[in-house]
Design a protein around this motif. Structure first.
Motif, PDB file in Angstrom:
ATOM      1  N   ALA A 120      35.833  31.446  -0.668  1.00  0.00           N
ATOM      2  CA  ALA A 120      35.357  31.507   0.718  1.00  0.00           C
ATOM      3  C   ALA A 120      33.872  31.840   0.700  1.00  0.00           C
ATOM      4  O   ALA A 120      33.471  32.922   0.261  1.00  0.00           O
ATOM      5  CB  ALA A 120      36.139  32.552   1.506  1.00  0.00           C
ATOM      6  N   GLY A 122      30.491  32.357   2.890  1.00  0.00           N
ATOM      7  CA  GLY A 122      30.006  32.648   4.237  1.00  0.00           C
ATOM      8  C   GLY A 122      28.628  32.083   4.480  1.00  0.00           C
ATOM      9  O   GLY A 122      27.733  32.170   3.629  1.00  0.00           O
ATOM     10  N   ARG A 127      31.974  28.893   7.764  1.00  0.00           N
ATOM     11  CA  ARG A 127      32.470  29.199   6.424  1.00  0.00           C
ATOM     12  C   ARG A 127      32.816  27.909   5.688  1.00  0.00           C
ATOM     13  O   ARG A 127      33.246  26.940   6.301  1.00  0.00           O
ATOM     14  CB  ARG A 127      33.699  30.111   6.481  1.00  0.00           C
ATOM     15  N   TYR A 129      35.189  26.544   2.510  1.00  0.00           N
ATOM     16  CA  TYR A 129      36.315  26.897   1.651  1.00  0.00           C
ATOM     17  C   TYR A 129      36.457  25.860   0.544  1.00  0.00           C
ATOM     18  O   TYR A 129      36.384  24.662   0.792  1.00  0.00           O
ATOM     19  CB  TYR A 129      37.605  26.987   2.462  1.00  0.00           C
ATOM     20  N   HIS A 187      28.175  38.851   4.528  1.00  0.00           N
ATOM     21  CA  HIS A 187      29.273  38.514   5.440  1.00  0.00           C
ATOM     22  C   HIS A 187      30.493  39.347   5.044  1.00  0.00           C
ATOM     23  O   HIS A 187      30.422  40.196   4.148  1.00  0.00           O
ATOM     24  CB  HIS A 187      29.603  37.024   5.371  1.00  0.00           C
ATOM     25  N   TRP A 189      35.039  38.891   4.858  1.00  0.00           N
ATOM     26  CA  TRP A 189      36.254  38.082   5.054  1.00  0.00           C
ATOM     27  C   TRP A 189      37.388  39.044   5.347  1.00  0.00           C
ATOM     28  O   TRP A 189      37.870  39.743   4.448  1.00  0.00           O
ATOM     29  CB  TRP A 189      36.538  37.258   3.801  1.00  0.00           C
ATOM     30  N   CYS A 222      34.644  37.919  11.037  1.00  0.00           N
ATOM     31  CA  CYS A 222      33.656  38.532  10.160  1.00  0.00           C
ATOM     32  C   CYS A 222      33.462  39.981  10.585  1.00  0.00           C
ATOM     33  O   CYS A 222      33.271  40.265  11.771  1.00  0.00           O
ATOM     34  CB  CYS A 222      32.335  37.770  10.229  1.00  0.00           C
ATOM     35  N   THR A 233      32.182  33.528  14.021  1.00  0.00           N
ATOM     36  CA  THR A 233      32.622  33.114  12.680  1.00  0.00           C
ATOM     37  C   THR A 233      34.041  33.621  12.433  1.00  0.00           C
ATOM     38  O   THR A 233      34.248  34.521  11.603  1.00  0.00           O
ATOM     39  CB  THR A 233      31.665  33.652  11.599  1.00  0.00           C
ATOM     40  N   ILE A 235      38.143  33.533  11.314  1.00  0.00           N
ATOM     41  CA  ILE A 235      38.899  33.124  10.124  1.00  0.00           C
ATOM     42  C   ILE A 235      40.331  32.854  10.557  1.00  0.00           C
ATOM     43  O   ILE A 235      40.933  33.677  11.246  1.00  0.00           O
ATOM     44  CB  ILE A 235      38.881  34.226   9.049  1.00  0.00           C
TER      45      ILE A 235
END
Length: 260
Positions: A120, A122, A127, A129, A187, A189, A222, A233, A235
């Motif tokens: 991942a 940032g 993001r 992946y 960043h 996660w 984030c 941002t 997830i």
């Protein structure tokens, strides 16, 4: 109808923030389940301390009230109570520390041979992946960007500032390794339902291990202030059965191979 709706919301798994939510989101990993259990255990001790201290305060107010007892009791020292109030507060942190340390060390453990590794990355403010296990060559790779969906483009049932255009699809009941790193500024996660919060530090690769135990869609954000659009941002992790995961990966790999 309202009662049925309340019951449904109570029974249904809570994998995103809910209005008027007081507790944590429902655990999707053993790690988060351990955090929740530890929270409940500590809360039990807090209730006992609250009851004990409240009783002492009420008793003191009663015995030293100028109307109920104009001549207060002349007690300035009590050896027994002073010993007890010194010993018990030191024993309680020990009961809290032992399971806390065990949980912290288990959270730090990294699976030696994970089934899938996901990187991942940032960015400001999206993001990237990368499914490293499928990047066999330049012609065949599984890498994609994940942007938040603007409010005007949201469909019915999607959450504002939480939905993305490309979700992270993982198989349920499988050991995963997540490698976290930034491309610019720090960043983070973080997915509350999985009990994961890993900071992305420039120039470093941090890794975490998770094992999602049930199918579902899990939302995170984030947790490190990364600039103006820090709140944009999100997830989204979608856990699917293993048979469905294979087909999802194949569908994403074939177009990229064809474009090459």
């Amino acid at each position: 109808m309202i009662v049925l709706e309340w019951l449904f919301l109570t029974i249904a798994p809570c994998d995103a923030a809910e209005p008027w939510q007081l507790g944590s989101q429902d655990a999707a990993t053993p790690m988060m389940q351990g955090i929740t259990d530890l929270h409940h255990d500590i809360f039990f001790f807090l209730i006992l301390i609250l009851v004990f201290v409240s009783r002492i305060l009420v008793r003191a107010l009663w015995h030293f009230h100028y109307q109920k007892n104009p001549i207060p009791q002349r007690i300035v020292h009590g050896t027994t109570i002073e010993i007890l109030r010194t010993i018990f507060p030191s024993i309680i942190p020990m009961f809290i520390a032992i399971p806390s340390f065990a949980l912290l060390y288990s959270m730090d453990e990294v699976v030696v041979d994970p089934a899938i590794t996901i990187k991942a990355i940032g960015h400001q403010w999206y993001r990237t992946y990368e499914y490293s296990d499928y990047n066999s060559s330049d012609e065949q790779s599984l890498t994609f960007d994940s942007y938040t969906i603007p409010e005007d483009d949201l469909e019915f049932g999607q959450s504002r500032l939480l939905e993305v255009d490309n979700r992270v699809v993982v198989p349920a009941k499988t050991h995963l390794r997540i490698i976290v790193t930034p491309a610019d500024v720090p960043h983070s996660w973080a997915v509350p339902s999985s009990g994961v919060k890993c900071d992305a530090v420039p120039g470093r690769l941090n890794q975490i291990s998770i094992s999602v135990q049930r199918e579902g869609v899990y939302y995170g954000q984030c947790s490190e202030i990364c600039g103006t659009n820090h709140a944009f941002t999100p997830i989204v992790v979608e856990a699917v059965p293993r048979k469905d995961y294979g087909s999802r990966v194949s569908n994403q790999l074939i177009p990229q191979t064809g474009e090459a």
